[in-house]
Design a protein around this motif. Structure first.
Motif, mmCIF file in Angstrom:
data_model
loop_
_atom_site.group_PDB
_atom_site.id
_atom_site.type_symbol
_atom_site.label_atom_id
_atom_site.label_comp_id
_atom_site.label_asym_id
_atom_site.label_seq_id
_atom_site.Cartn_x
_atom_site.Cartn_y
_atom_site.Cartn_z
ATOM 1 N N ASP A 1 44.249 2.167 5.397
ATOM 2 C CA ASP A 1 45.245 3.242 5.386
ATOM 3 C C ASP A 1 46.663 2.688 5.286
ATOM 4 O OD1 ASP A 1 44.775 2.195 7.914
ATOM 5 O OD2 ASP A 1 44.472 4.134 8.895
ATOM 6 N N ALA B 1 47.087 1.891 1.622
ATOM 7 C CA ALA B 1 47.125 3.147 0.851
ATOM 8 C C ALA B 1 48.532 3.735 0.888
ATOM 9 C CB ALA B 1 46.108 4.139 1.420
ATOM 10 N N ALA B 2 49.147 3.664 2.071
ATOM 11 C CA ALA B 2 50.484 4.255 2.214
ATOM 12 C C ALA B 2 51.499 3.546 1.323
ATOM 13 C CB ALA B 2 50.916 4.184 3.676
ATOM 14 N N VAL C 1 39.814 5.506 1.254
ATOM 15 C CA VAL C 1 40.696 5.011 2.313
ATOM 16 C C VAL C 1 39.899 4.870 3.609
ATOM 17 C CG1 VAL C 1 42.821 5.406 3.620
ATOM 18 C CG2 VAL C 1 42.639 6.223 1.259
ATOM 19 N N ASN D 1 40.174 5.042 6.995
ATOM 20 C CA ASN D 1 41.180 5.563 7.924
ATOM 21 C C ASN D 1 40.860 5.107 9.343
ATOM 22 O OD1 ASN D 1 42.813 6.988 9.626
ATOM 23 N ND2 ASN D 1 42.478 8.985 8.646
ATOM 24 N N ASN E 1 43.822 4.571 11.348
ATOM 25 C CA ASN E 1 45.147 4.785 11.949
ATOM 26 C C ASN E 1 45.784 3.493 12.459
ATOM 27 O OD1 ASN E 1 43.582 7.645 12.719
ATOM 28 N ND2 ASN E 1 45.643 7.839 11.905
ATOM 29 N N ASN F 1 48.370 8.950 10.179
ATOM 30 C CA ASN F 1 48.251 9.136 8.737
ATOM 31 C C ASN F 1 48.635 10.547 8.326
ATOM 32 O OD1 ASN F 1 47.433 6.688 7.454
ATOM 33 N ND2 ASN F 1 45.584 6.787 8.709
ATOM 34 N N TYR G 1 45.502 13.727 4.238
ATOM 35 C CA TYR G 1 45.151 13.238 2.894
ATOM 36 C C TYR G 1 44.713 14.377 1.959
ATOM 37 C CZ TYR G 1 45.218 8.355 4.546
ATOM 38 O OH TYR G 1 45.592 7.138 5.040
ATOM 39 N N ARG H 1 36.569 14.356 2.720
ATOM 40 C CA ARG H 1 36.742 13.658 4.009
ATOM 41 C C ARG H 1 35.345 13.402 4.555
ATOM 42 N NH1 ARG H 1 40.092 17.010 6.630
ATOM 43 N NH2 ARG H 1 41.902 15.746 6.095
ATOM 44 N N GLU I 1 38.622 10.128 2.037
ATOM 45 C CA GLU I 1 39.101 9.629 3.329
ATOM 46 C C GLU I 1 37.878 9.389 4.210
ATOM 47 O OE1 GLU I 1 41.156 12.632 5.549
ATOM 48 O OE2 GLU I 1 41.704 11.246 7.168
#
Ligand code: TPP
Ligand code: MG
Length: 536
Positions: free
Chosen positions: A429, A432-433, A453, A455, A457, A480, A483, A496, A520
């Motif tokens: 993540d 990805a950001a 991703v 995820n 956090n 995050n 998404y 997700r 995600e």
């Protein structure tokens, strides 16, 4: 009259390169127009390093140099990370930037930084492109990216100079082949030496490109009954389901294939470069060095025989040695090693979370063997690099020499463009950001890329280092975005996933649809090899 920009574009085109990746500034308009004039596709990335990353991945998959473009000052500075990656990941990339007009250096400072000076330490060559010897300079630059140890070259051209006529009488373009016809070396001593080995291994590294000696490598391995251990950049050089594939090392200090390497008595190092190793090279065995570059920078002291140049003729000859390996070696040793790996038990994930292992297994089961997978950098890379079964050369892309976050998505997009097939980016993540804007490019080009991703956090790899060193978790966790809203904003498909059944459904559907998609995966990082099992 022919301008500097036109000669630049013509020479790129003549070298068989049809795409340039980048983000222009006002000083690039001449060059951009010349690229258009040559029918070169310009791919507008959202950050300059993404352009260099895409040029790198394109080069790897096409066997030609990759070309990227940025403006002067901030554009070049943004491209720097991509160039540093090309330098340490040995990627043949030409970066063209604008640069300030040297006639005004003393009186004009806006956006002026000394690009020749800043690119010098991370390139094989950096030059200002002028109207003298323009064609030769560009040809030489492209050739240099591919010769010996591949790497990046920077050419800066000012807006003024780009529009100037080249000085008459230049030699015609002459795009020479990057691999020279060197005489076949005498390998007899190395052959005798290898024939005496009871437990030989082959270590294959980043230098397999651009020669691609995969077939010769496999034949040598089979003749010598030598397990092949690859570095992350060479994954797929031998199929992971080949009985002599001994796995991947170079990701962490304790990668399991060291178990095989530690028992070996001779190493054939093919295209090997210690830049990929996470620890100092401390293997005591003698090495037969076969690479397009010399054993130097840094020198590996255990090299006994060194062959620099085309690798295939050397590997072919070595394969003719009269081998007599120990009966427990080769396939038998690899099979025993695989059994120990299969026994590792995994922790339970937290409620509503998936283990990364489950995510990878589901992907592997639902994509074709040759699908290109890229990873970004973090705990997910160390894990994926180690365990992702790779069956064909260059179907796993990553940054390893530099290990730069932000490469995963650009590399997967470049792969989807070149192969015209679905590719998958597995990213943290945090990474990805850094590149979320590139989802716009994925949508613009309609690329069949799944961005998955992981995820958690967190910058999990760094948080893990804090925990291992007994420090409080600080500055490594974050919240995050939603998404789903991000995907909707970019008009791409979204899933997700938080348990196995949903994960299977999402991957199946995304693969079947072949559209740009964001998945995600809510994961529990506890089962990453780099993550401490007890979070304090
Ligand atoms: C451009 C860049 N900045 C910082 C780092 C240092 N770094 C290595 S891994 C990592 C964490 C990555 O976090 P994430 O993308 O979430 O992956 P995870 O470790 O959680 O799997 C960082 C910050 C790096 N390698 N590259
Ligand atoms: Mg993370």
């Amino acid at each position: 009259m022919t301008t500097v920009a036109e000669v630049l574009a013509q020479t790129i085109r003549k070298a068989g390169i049809d795409t340039v990746f980048g983000l222009p500034g006002g000083e690039n308009t001449e060059v951009l127009d010349a690229l258009r004039g040559q029918g070169i596709e310009f791919i507008l990335v959202r950050n300059e390093s993404s352009g260099v990353f895409m040029a790198d991945a394109t080069a790897r998959l096409t066997g030609k140099s990759g070309v990227a473009l940025a403006t002067l000052g901030p554009g070049a500075a943004n491209a720097y990370c991509g160039m540093a990656n090309a330098y340490l990941d040995r990627a043949p990339v030409l970066l063209i930037t604008a640069q300030s007009d040297s006639r005004t250096f003393d009186i004009y400072t806006h956006q002026v930084i000394d690009l020749q000076a800043i690119f010098e330490p991370i390139t094989k060559m950096t030059r200002e492109l002028t109207n003298e010897k323009t064609r030769q300079t560009v040809e030489g630059a492209l050739r240099l990216t591919m010769t010996g140890r591949p790497g990046p070259v920077h050419l800066g051209v000012s807006a003024f100079m780009a529009g100037q006529a080249v000085i008459e009488g230049e030699a015609e373009a002459n795009a020479a082949s990057p691999i020279t016809n060197a005489p076949v070396p005498d390998v007899s001593l190395a052959k005798e030496f290898l024939a005496q080995a009871k437990r030989p291994i082959i270590v294959a590294g980043v230098g397999l490109e651009p020669e691609k000696p995969y077939e010769a490598l496999r034949q040598l391995a089979e003749a010598a009954q030598a397990p092949v251990i690859v570095t992350p950049k060479a994954k797929g050089a031998i199929s992971d389901d080949h009985p002599l594939s001994g796995g991947t090392f170079g990701l962490s200090q304790t990668d399991p294939p060291y178990q095989i390497a530690n028992e070996s008595d001779c190493i054939v190092a093919v295209g090997f470069d210690v830049v990929e190793m996470e620890r100092l090279w401390d293997q005591p065995q003698p090495i037969i060095w076969v690479a397009p570059w010399a054993n130097e920078d840094p020198k590996v002291p255990t090299v006994k025989h060194e062959f620099v140049g085309p690798m295939i003729p050397v590997l072919d000859q070595l394969a003719q040695a009269g081998f007599d390996p120990h009966p427990d070696w080769g396939k038998t040793r690899v099979a025993a090693f695989r059994k120990t790996q299969a026994k590792i038990t995994l922790p339970e994930p937290a409620a509503g979370r998936l283990l990364p292992q489950t995510v990878l297994e589901v992907i592997r089961q639902h994509v074709p063997r040759e699908t290109v997978v890229s990873t970004d950098v973090g705990a997910h890379k160390i894990f994926t690099g180690l365990v992702w079964p790779t069956y064909t050369p260059n179907s796993y892309l990553l940054s390893n020499g530099l290990s730069s976050m932000g490469i995963g998505l650009p590399a997967a997009m470049a792969a989807a463009r070149v192969t015209k097939k679905m590719s998958i980016c597995i990213t943290g993540d945090g990474g990805a950001a850094m590149v979320m804007g590139e989802l716009g490019l994925m949508r613009d080009l309609g690329l069949p890329v799944i961005m998955l991703v992981m995820n958690d956090n967190a910058l999990d790899l760094i948080r893990s280092a804090q925990i291992r060193r007994g420090k409080p978790v600080y500055g490594t966790e974050f919240v995050n975005p939603d998404y789903e809203l991000i995907a909707r904003g970019f008009e791409i498909d979204f899933y997700r996933v938080s348990h196995q059944a949903i994960c299977i459904e999402a991957i199946r559907e995304a693969v079947a649809n072949g559209r740009p998609a964001l998945i995600e995966a809510l994961i529990d990082p506890i089962s990453y090899p780099s993550t401490p099992k007890k979070i304090a």
